[in-house]
Design a protein around this motif. Sequence first.
Motif, PDB file in Angstrom:
ATOM      1  N   THR A  15       0.814  -1.217   0.000  1.00  0.00           N
ATOM      2  CA  THR A  15       0.000   0.000   0.000  1.00  0.00           C
ATOM      3  C   THR A  15       0.848   1.268   0.000  1.00  0.00           C
ATOM      4  O   THR A  15       0.403   2.308  -0.450  1.00  0.00           O
ATOM      5  N   LYS A  85      -0.235  -8.708  -7.164  1.00  0.00           N
ATOM      6  CA  LYS A  85      -0.337  -7.322  -7.641  1.00  0.00           C
ATOM      7  C   LYS A  85       0.053  -7.296  -9.118  1.00  0.00           C
ATOM      8  O   LYS A  85       1.227  -7.116  -9.471  1.00  0.00           O
ATOM      9  N   GLY A 137      -0.521  -8.211   8.998  1.00  0.00           N
ATOM     10  CA  GLY A 137      -1.086  -6.910   8.618  1.00  0.00           C
ATOM     11  C   GLY A 137      -2.061  -7.130   7.485  1.00  0.00           C
ATOM     12  O   GLY A 137      -2.880  -8.043   7.551  1.00  0.00           O
ATOM     13  N   THR A 138      -1.930  -6.310   6.448  1.00  0.00           N
ATOM     14  CA  THR A 138      -2.760  -6.510   5.256  1.00  0.00           C
ATOM     15  C   THR A 138      -2.603  -7.938   4.749  1.00  0.00           C
ATOM     16  O   THR A 138      -3.557  -8.583   4.341  1.00  0.00           O
ATOM     17  N   GLY A 139      -1.370  -8.431   4.783  1.00  0.00           N
ATOM     18  CA  GLY A 139      -1.076  -9.835   4.488  1.00  0.00           C
ATOM     19  C   GLY A 139      -0.407 -10.462   5.697  1.00  0.00           C
ATOM     20  O   GLY A 139      -0.328  -9.843   6.766  1.00  0.00           O
ATOM     21  N   THR A 175      -9.443 -15.104   1.770  1.00  0.00           N
ATOM     22  CA  THR A 175      -9.168 -14.018   0.817  1.00  0.00           C
ATOM     23  C   THR A 175      -7.970 -14.287  -0.091  1.00  0.00           C
ATOM     24  O   THR A 175      -7.685 -13.473  -0.966  1.00  0.00           O
ATOM     25  N   GLU A 184      -3.061 -16.841   5.574  1.00  0.00           N
ATOM     26  CA  GLU A 184      -3.293 -15.449   5.176  1.00  0.00           C
ATOM     27  C   GLU A 184      -4.741 -15.234   4.761  1.00  0.00           C
ATOM     28  O   GLU A 184      -5.375 -14.248   5.131  1.00  0.00           O
ATOM     29  N   CYS A 188      -5.449 -12.666   7.680  1.00  0.00           N
ATOM     30  CA  CYS A 188      -4.818 -11.367   7.429  1.00  0.00           C
ATOM     31  C   CYS A 188      -5.827 -10.246   7.693  1.00  0.00           C
ATOM     32  O   CYS A 188      -7.021 -10.497   7.895  1.00  0.00           O
ATOM     33  N   GLY A 189      -5.345  -9.029   7.680  1.00  0.00           N
ATOM     34  CA  GLY A 189      -6.218  -7.887   7.959  1.00  0.00           C
ATOM     35  C   GLY A 189      -7.411  -7.827   7.025  1.00  0.00           C
ATOM     36  O   GLY A 189      -8.541  -7.546   7.443  1.00  0.00           O
ATOM     37  N   LEU A 190      -7.155  -8.132   5.768  1.00  0.00           N
ATOM     38  CA  LEU A 190      -8.238  -8.118   4.775  1.00  0.00           C
ATOM     39  C   LEU A 190      -9.294  -9.174   5.116  1.00  0.00           C
ATOM     40  O   LEU A 190     -10.503  -8.935   4.986  1.00  0.00           O
ATOM     41  N   THR A 193     -11.435  -7.934   7.931  1.00  0.00           N
ATOM     42  CA  THR A 193     -12.368  -6.929   7.424  1.00  0.00           C
ATOM     43  C   THR A 193     -13.526  -7.575   6.675  1.00  0.00           C
ATOM     44  O   THR A 193     -14.694  -7.259   6.910  1.00  0.00           O
ATOM     45  N   SER A 199     -13.458  -2.675   9.254  1.00  0.00           N
ATOM     46  CA  SER A 199     -12.009  -2.671   9.369  1.00  0.00           C
ATOM     47  C   SER A 199     -11.620  -3.185  10.746  1.00  0.00           C
ATOM     48  O   SER A 199     -12.067  -2.662  11.764  1.00  0.00           O
TER      49      SER A 199
END
Length: 301
Positions: A15, A85, A137-139, A175, A184, A188-190, A193, A199
């Motif tokens: 990010t 990505k 985190g995000t991942g 996810t 993950e 993970c954070g995603l 969420t 969030s």
Amino acid sequence: MNHEGHVGAIEAGGTKMVCAVGASWQEIRDGEKFVVPTTSPEETMALVMDWFVERDAETPLAAIGVASFGPIDFATDSIAMSTPKDAWRGVSWRRHVSRRLRDAAIGLDTDTNAAGLAEWRWGAAQDRQVAAYVTVGTGIGGALIINGAPVHGLLHPEMGHMVVPRQRGDEFAGTCPAHGDCLEGLACGLAVTRRWGHSGPQFPPDHAAWELESDYLALALVNIITIASPEVIIMGGGIMAVEGLLDRVRTKVRDRMAGYVAKEELASRIGEYIVAPGLGSSSGVVGAYALGSRAALDERK
Ligand SMILES: [Zn+2]
């Protein structure tokens, strides 16, 4: 002042990219940060490299260390074609850095390996032969540092994608674009969420989200402990900042191990065994500095 010791550090996340320059890890930790959102490779790389070219004009940079999201293809020092990505597939760190800073050496590793290395050199894993660093985190990522070197082996560990048993009542598909319900994908954070519809960090510490989260993370740590026998496990990343989560993970790891590895670290000293990063949220960018400074030394040999 030893100008040859000036090193640029890039913590390249999914990010944002955090950039810093300095002649010591403390300067990197405490000094100015240039932060760029991770958008397209063209746009992001131009902003990042413009900044380093300006810094290089002030004090020549001996090396740039890059702690990058991955996976990484070390044969070409590029972001691997399998990265989720899409726009960043095959993007070469070496090419982008050397095109703008011809004289700078480049040190590259995954963001997780770099953070683990920083923790080993200056943080919570100093003097340990075998240390694990896990970021949530995000991942989710994990590094294994053995005698001061991040394990690479075939490529590099991808601990975030280990398989953990799905917990009863959890119907969430996961996810991960590659595996769905790997660690993950579930934790993970995603995933937090999407599963709970908000969030994650907005949930109070006693929310059911964190009970389930600690279940999955504890199972992951049990796997790491049984495979690698680390002397310390460091848990970083934004999710781990949730109040009480680290303690829940500790308790569940201890209970699940059930005394089978008969060490005080997995009993009365679990609080010293599973720990927060010694470098706080700076492990990544300081890790990038560690990679850069090592590359600068190798260049001079
Ligand atoms: Zn996965």
